[in-house]
Design a protein around this motif. Structure first.
Motif, PDB file in Angstrom:
ATOM      1  N   ALA A  54     -18.967  42.603  15.643  1.00 13.24           N
ATOM      2  CA  ALA A  54     -18.231  41.331  15.641  1.00 13.24           C
ATOM      3  C   ALA A  54     -18.813  40.359  16.661  1.00 13.24           C
ATOM      4  N   ALA A  55     -19.296  40.876  17.781  1.00 13.50           N
ATOM      5  CA  ALA A  55     -19.883  39.998  18.801  1.00 13.50           C
ATOM      6  C   ALA A  55     -21.200  39.400  18.316  1.00 13.50           C
ATOM      7  N   GLU A  56     -21.993  40.195  17.621  1.00  8.58           N
ATOM      8  CA  GLU A  56     -23.309  39.720  17.174  1.00  8.58           C
ATOM      9  C   GLU A  56     -23.259  39.009  15.824  1.00  8.58           C
ATOM     10  N   PHE A  57     -22.366  39.457  14.948  1.00  6.61           N
ATOM     11  CA  PHE A  57     -22.268  38.914  13.590  1.00  6.61           C
ATOM     12  C   PHE A  57     -20.813  38.563  13.267  1.00  6.61           C
ATOM     13  N   PRO A  58     -20.216  37.616  13.985  1.00  7.41           N
ATOM     14  CA  PRO A  58     -18.794  37.328  13.755  1.00  7.41           C
ATOM     15  C   PRO A  58     -18.499  36.874  12.334  1.00  7.41           C
ATOM     16  N   THR A  69     -19.422  38.157   9.658  1.00  8.86           N
ATOM     17  CA  THR A  69     -19.280  39.284   8.731  1.00  8.86           C
ATOM     18  C   THR A  69     -17.901  39.925   8.803  1.00  8.86           C
ATOM     19  N   VAL A  70     -17.035  39.405   9.646  1.00 11.90           N
ATOM     20  CA  VAL A  70     -15.662  39.908   9.750  1.00 11.90           C
ATOM     21  C   VAL A  70     -14.825  39.198   8.678  1.00 11.90           C
ATOM     22  N   SER A  71     -14.136  39.986   7.854  1.00  9.54           N
ATOM     23  CA  SER A  71     -13.362  39.407   6.747  1.00  9.54           C
ATOM     24  C   SER A  71     -12.189  38.588   7.263  1.00  9.54           C
ATOM     25  N   ALA A  72     -11.718  37.703   6.414  1.00 14.75           N
ATOM     26  CA  ALA A  72     -10.676  36.741   6.776  1.00 14.75           C
ATOM     27  C   ALA A  72      -9.463  37.374   7.464  1.00 14.75           C
ATOM     28  N   PRO A  73      -8.873  38.442   6.903  1.00 13.24           N
ATOM     29  CA  PRO A  73      -7.665  38.968   7.540  1.00 13.24           C
ATOM     30  C   PRO A  73      -7.922  39.655   8.894  1.00 13.24           C
ATOM     31  N   MET A  74      -9.154  39.999   9.170  1.00 16.53           N
ATOM     32  CA  MET A  74      -9.492  40.705  10.412  1.00 16.53           C
ATOM     33  C   MET A  74      -9.976  39.777  11.516  1.00 16.53           C
ATOM     34  N   ARG A  75     -10.231  38.518  11.210  1.00 12.66           N
ATOM     35  CA  ARG A  75     -10.857  37.621  12.181  1.00 12.66           C
ATOM     36  C   ARG A  75     -10.021  37.434  13.444  1.00 12.66           C
ATOM     37  N   ALA A  76      -8.730  37.192  13.302  1.00 10.61           N
ATOM     38  CA  ALA A  76      -7.876  36.995  14.485  1.00 10.61           C
ATOM     39  C   ALA A  76      -7.795  38.286  15.295  1.00 10.61           C
ATOM     40  N   MET A  96      -9.924  40.659  15.527  1.00 10.55           N
ATOM     41  CA  MET A  96     -11.200  40.964  16.180  1.00 10.55           C
ATOM     42  C   MET A  96     -11.608  39.893  17.186  1.00 10.55           C
ATOM     43  N   GLY A  97     -10.809  38.843  17.312  1.00 10.50           N
ATOM     44  CA  GLY A  97     -11.099  37.797  18.287  1.00 10.50           C
ATOM     45  C   GLY A  97     -12.233  36.869  17.898  1.00 10.50           C
ATOM     46  N   VAL A  98     -12.476  36.717  16.592  1.00 13.80           N
ATOM     47  CA  VAL A  98     -13.575  35.849  16.153  1.00 13.80           C
ATOM     48  C   VAL A  98     -13.103  34.674  15.306  1.00 13.80           C
TER      49      VAL A  98
END
Length: 193
Positions: A37-41, A43-50, A52-54
């Motif tokens: 998530a830090a390197e490829f934010p 690639t985090v799907s919509a429901p996981m973005r918040a 994962m902090g991205v």
């Protein structure tokens, strides 16, 4: 020129899913998720973005994702018609017809990727599946393999097609605390042996 990057979760025996599309044997918790998530934010799907902090983080490497219908259908089944709203999304399918207007369905992956690679923009993320990756192996520039310490035994292979050797060189490999390895490969020059 933009690169086509196949970034995918896989088992140590080369499976990206079980025979029926199962992915429950992969680890969905651990330090590999934070590293990715830090390197490829993007690639985090919509429901996981918040979570994962991205949420709201600018795309770092990719502006486009290409996936097979086998990768897209589970998102649809979980109510995600647009799994990656931060990316231009393409689904390769011969049968899928009705999708959200933010997702483009294409039948010719080679033609699509040949065109996309010539356009301006960030790199293109190939997110799966095995048959699609096999049809595009000649166009893949980089591999980012997220290798989980599990043997699946059977399932969809990372390249699920016929014999077609293409040489890649490992540029880095890192084992994280939960045993997941992130290995990176670049296309290597083919040499006559």
């Amino acid at each position: 020129m933009r690169k086509l990057v196949y970034m995918i979760n896989m088992s140590v025996d080369g499976c990206i899913a079980g025979p029926e599309g199962e992915v429950g044997f992969f680890s969905f918790a651990g330090d590999h998720l934070q590293a990715l998530a830090a390197e490829f934010p993007e690639t985090v799907s919509a429901p996981m973005r918040a979570m994962m902090g991205v949420e709201g983080v600018v795309n770092k490497r990719f502006d486009t994702v290409v996936m097979g219908s086998g990768s897209y259908r589970p998102a649809l089944e979980h109510g995600m018609a647009v799994p990656f709203p931060q990316l231009k999304q393409y689904v390769v399918s011969q049968t899928l017809t009705e999708v959200d207007p933010a997702v483009s369905v294409v039948a010719d992956p080679v033609g699509l990727l040949t065109l996309l690679k010539q356009q301006q923009g960030r790199d293109i993320w190939l997110s799966g599946g095995g048959k699609l990756a096999s049809s595009l192996v000649e166009l893949v520039d980089d591999l980012i393999l997220i290798i989980h310490p599990v043997v699946a035994g059977d399932g969809v292979r990372i390249f699920d097609g016929g014999l077609n050797p293409v040489l890649f060189a490992c540029t880095s490999s890192k084992v994280l605390g939960n045993g997941v390895t992130i290995a990176r490969y670049e296309r290597a020059e083919q040499k006559d042996v």
